[in-house]
Design an enzyme around this catalytic site. Sequence first.
Site, PDB file in Angstrom:
ATOM      1  N   SER A 172       0.835  -1.202   0.000  1.00  0.00           N
ATOM      2  CA  SER A 172       0.000   0.000   0.000  1.00  0.00           C
ATOM      3  C   SER A 172       0.872   1.255   0.000  1.00  0.00           C
ATOM      4  CB  SER A 172      -0.967  -0.049   1.188  1.00  0.00           C
ATOM      5  OG  SER A 172      -1.938   0.963   1.102  1.00  0.00           O
ATOM      6  N   MET A 173       0.763   2.119   1.025  1.00  0.00           N
ATOM      7  CA  MET A 173       1.663   3.273   1.081  1.00  0.00           C
ATOM      8  C   MET A 173       3.111   2.827   1.222  1.00  0.00           C
ATOM      9  SD  MET A 173      -0.041   6.423   3.116  1.00  0.00           S
ATOM     10  CE  MET A 173      -1.549   7.218   2.569  1.00  0.00           C
ATOM     11  N   TRP A 228       0.090   2.325  -3.257  1.00  0.00           N
ATOM     12  CA  TRP A 228      -0.681   3.572  -3.262  1.00  0.00           C
ATOM     13  C   TRP A 228       0.293   4.731  -3.265  1.00  0.00           C
ATOM     14  CZ3 TRP A 228      -1.146   8.192  -0.875  1.00  0.00           C
ATOM     15  CH2 TRP A 228      -2.345   8.899  -0.986  1.00  0.00           C
ATOM     16  N   ASP A 246      -9.173  -4.373  -5.904  1.00  0.00           N
ATOM     17  CA  ASP A 246      -8.654  -3.345  -4.987  1.00  0.00           C
ATOM     18  C   ASP A 246      -9.540  -2.099  -5.076  1.00  0.00           C
ATOM     19  OD1 ASP A 246      -7.178  -1.500  -3.516  1.00  0.00           O
ATOM     20  OD2 ASP A 246      -5.257  -2.239  -4.256  1.00  0.00           O
ATOM     21  N   HIS A 297      -7.153  -5.193  -1.919  1.00  0.00           N
ATOM     22  CA  HIS A 297      -6.025  -4.373  -1.479  1.00  0.00           C
ATOM     23  C   HIS A 297      -5.259  -5.046  -0.356  1.00  0.00           C
ATOM     24  CE1 HIS A 297      -3.775  -0.666  -0.940  1.00  0.00           C
ATOM     25  NE2 HIS A 297      -4.039  -0.707   0.353  1.00  0.00           N
TER      26      HIS A 297
END
Length: 295
Positions: A162-163, A187, A208, A240
Site C-alpha cells: 500500500s503506502m 498507493w 482493490d 487491497h
Amino acid sequence: MTLTSSLRRQARATAASVCTLAAVFAAALTVATPALAQQTGPDPTSTSLNATAGPFAVSTATVVAPVGFGGGTIYYPTTAGQYGVVAMSPGFTATQSSIAWLGRRLATHGFVVVTINTLTTLDQPASRATQLMAALNHVINSASSTVRSRVDPNRRAVAGHSMGGGGALIAAENNPSLKASLPLTPWNLTTNFSDVRVPTLIVGADGDTVAPAAVHARPFYASLSSSVSKAYAELNFATHFTPNTTNTPIGRYGVTWMKRFVDGDTRYSTFLCGAEHDAYNSALVFERYSQNCPY
C-alpha cells in the site's frame, strides 16, 4: 637525426601506445564485467516456490530504538554466509505484523529481511521511502554482529504494501544502486516513475477498492522505462489487503524477483517469463501479467 635518436623516439611512442591501450582495456573491463551471480540454495522448482517456506532455517532479531524508523524484526538465515538484504514497509495504519509472513518467507530462501514499523502509522509514502533506506542502513551497520556477518551490503532491495509500496517505488527512484523493488498493491499520489532504474515488480489486485489498479498499480508500471527490467502481476479475485496474509502467487513471485535481481540468479528467469511462468499462469492466477523479458 641520428639512427640512435630515431630508434629511441619510436620506442617511446610504442610504449605510450601500449600504455594507452592497456588503460582503455582495463577501463572497458571495469565497465563491462557484471557482478558475479549468487546461486544460493538448490535449483528452484514450482513446488519449492509454492511452499510456505524455502530451504533455509531462519532466526529472528528484534530492532529496538533505531535511528530513522520505528523498529521492527530482522529475519536471517542461520546458515553462515552473505545474503542480500531487503527492507519491507507496511501500509497506512498498519504495523510490521501485516507483512511478517512475506519477510520470513523471503528469508527462508536466502535473504536477510527487516520488516519495519514506521515512525507513525500515518506516515506517507515519501516518509516510508526514507525509513526503508534507514532500515537497510541499520541492518548493514548497526545490527548485531551475527546479523551483520550475514549481509552483503552491495545487494540491497526494498518492498512494501500500500503506502509502503508507494514508498518502495520512491526509494527505488531515489536510490538507483538498489537491486530490486517489490511494491504490493501500491498507493501513491504520483503516478510517474520514469526515473526509476531499479528492477521493479509491481503486484496489483483486480478487486482493490483502496488503491484501484487502474489508478495506481497499472499507471505506475506503465510509467517505468522500457530500459528497466520490470513486471506487472495483477492478481485475480484479490483485494487491497491480499498481501497481508499468506498468498502463494505473491510469495512465489516475490521470492523469484528477489532471487533473480538481488542475487542475479538466472535459474529463476523461467519462473518470471518462461515455461514455468506459463505453466503456473495457465490456471489464470493473474488477471493481467506484463513484463519486458528477456531478463
